[in-house]
Design a protein around this motif. Structure first.
Motif, short mmCIF file in Angstrom:
data_model
loop_
_atom_site.label_atom_id
_atom_site.label_comp_id
_atom_site.label_asym_id
_atom_site.label_seq_id
_atom_site.Cartn_x
_atom_site.Cartn_y
_atom_site.Cartn_z
N PHE A 198 1.54 -1.03 -0.28
CA PHE A 198 0.10 -0.21 0.11
C PHE A 198 0.96 1.23 -0.16
O PHE A 198 1.38 1.47 0.76
CB PHE A 198 -0.84 -0.25 1.23
CG PHE A 198 -1.69 0.65 1.38
CD1 PHE A 198 -2.06 2.06 2.19
CD2 PHE A 198 -3.15 0.79 0.72
CE1 PHE A 198 -2.67 2.94 2.19
CE2 PHE A 198 -4.40 2.15 0.71
CZ PHE A 198 -4.45 2.99 1.06
N HIS A 202 -1.95 5.33 -3.38
CA HIS A 202 -3.29 4.58 -3.36
C HIS A 202 -3.66 5.16 -1.94
O HIS A 202 -5.16 5.54 -1.80
CB HIS A 202 -2.77 3.09 -2.38
CG HIS A 202 -2.14 1.90 -2.93
ND1 HIS A 202 -1.05 1.45 -2.28
CD2 HIS A 202 -2.95 1.53 -4.33
CE1 HIS A 202 -1.03 0.60 -3.72
NE2 HIS A 202 -1.76 0.42 -5.02
N MET A 300 -6.17 -4.77 -4.22
CA MET A 300 -5.79 -2.84 -3.62
C MET A 300 -7.20 -2.62 -4.47
O MET A 300 -7.45 -1.55 -3.31
CB MET A 300 -4.88 -2.42 -4.68
CG MET A 300 -3.20 -3.33 -3.66
SD MET A 300 -3.27 -2.86 -2.10
CE MET A 300 -1.86 -3.11 -1.71
#
Ligand code: RIB
Ligand code: CA
Length: 310
Positions: A198, A202, A300
């Motif tokens: 991450f 993001h 994600m």
């Protein structure tokens, strides 16, 4: 069909992200959160679980205090990774939720008997509570539908020793008891979770999330990213626990392989190493389903899409 779930957790920054994901997922019936020692002390983890449950709209979910130390080893915590309070730079309002009067172990046992063959356990910290519950009431083994464990590393370096992953390192004896119990056991190891990094990019995708949610994720993962950069020269942070949560809802995010798996408990340098019999040289039946491939982008996108609904 909905998954009736007990979450066993040591919040913990990535645990917190997993709790947000579960709270945002109508496919999950969260029957209880049981808290263990791990990323910090059990009482700090408990305080974090109470705050997170309130923040994520999980009022009414029993939150039970579990083990304060491992079965055999002394306590390990990871405050360099998750911060003194366990949530990095993030802060949350005090919780209005009270701790359950029932222990984590009794919460697990009672729910498994209340919902025979329906309960999934998602264990994203050391396995002490699960091992203690199995020891106290072995009859639950045949009544637990499945257990999904974030932990271990197969062909990937350990993050606590060269061969050992953190959750396993904290309580290897508990991991061995749970692995040997004969449960429908799924492992989500570092091999796949460390592909799920991450990043600040993001975080930027959360611009239209609820401001408090964006701020929490930004502040908690900023600390986590600083750890990954300083200690592991990684850009971003491995969101291990949310991946283990996500596969309950979208199992196709990972490729599971059936293996006979063992954990080393005696090795001076290799204690806690989780190994699989890839070529079936031991001729033993598989005792674990192990996630060895992952759809990183799909995960994600799913994580970001779901937490935006909170
Ligand atoms: O090794 C990663 C695991 O250890 C995650 O569950 C993280 O929260 C820590 O508990
Ligand atoms: Ca964890």
């Amino acid at each position: 069909m909905a998954t009736r779930l007990i979450l066993d957790t040591d919040p913990g920054i990535d645990d917190a992200l997993a709790i947000l994901l579960l709270a945002a997922s109508p496919e999950i019936i969260l029957e209880a959160i049981t808290v263990t020692h791990g990323n910090t002390t059990v009482d700090k983890c408990l305080a974090n679980a109470l705050k997170l449950a309130d923040f994520a709209g999980l009022q009414g979910v029993p939150i039970a205090r579990g083990a304060s130390s491992p079965l055999v080893k002394s306590l390990t915590v990871a405050e360099e990774t998750h911060g003194d309070g366990g949530l990095g730079y993030a802060t949350l309002p005090d919780s209005k939720i009270l701790v359950s009067p029932k222990s984590a172990v009794d919460t697990i046992i009672d729910l498994v008997h209340q919902y025979p063959n329906e309960i999934t356990i998602l264990a994203i910290g050391p396995l002490t509570n699960i091992a203690l519950a199995i020891h106290k009431d072995p009859s639950i083994i045949k009544l637990i539908d499945r257990i999904v464990v974030m932990g271990g590393s197969i062909h990937f370096p350990g993050n606590m020793t060269p061969d050992c992953e953190y959750n396993v390192f904290c309580d290897p004896e508990a991991f061995d008891i749970v692995l040997r119990a004969g449960l429908d056991f799924t492992l989500v190891p570092l091999d796949v979770t460390y592909k799920c990094l991450f990043t600040k990019g993001h975080v930027a995708k959360l611009s239209d999330a609820r401001p408090a949610v964006k701020t929490f994720i930004e502040d908690s993962t900023r600390f986590y990213m600083e750890f990954h950069d300083e200690y592991q020269s990684i850009d971003g942070c491995a969101i291990n626990d949310p991946l283990a949560a996500a596969i309950l809802i979208k199992p196709d995010l990972v490729e599971l392989r059936d293996y006979y798996m063992t954990i080393e408990l005696k090795g001076e340098h290799t204690k806690g190493k989780t190994s699989v019999d890839h070529y079936k040289v031991l001729g033993k039946p598989a005792n674990a389903k192990v996630a060895m491939e992952v759809d990183v982008e799909g995960f994600m996108d799913f994580f970001i899409e779901r937490v935006k609904t909170l």
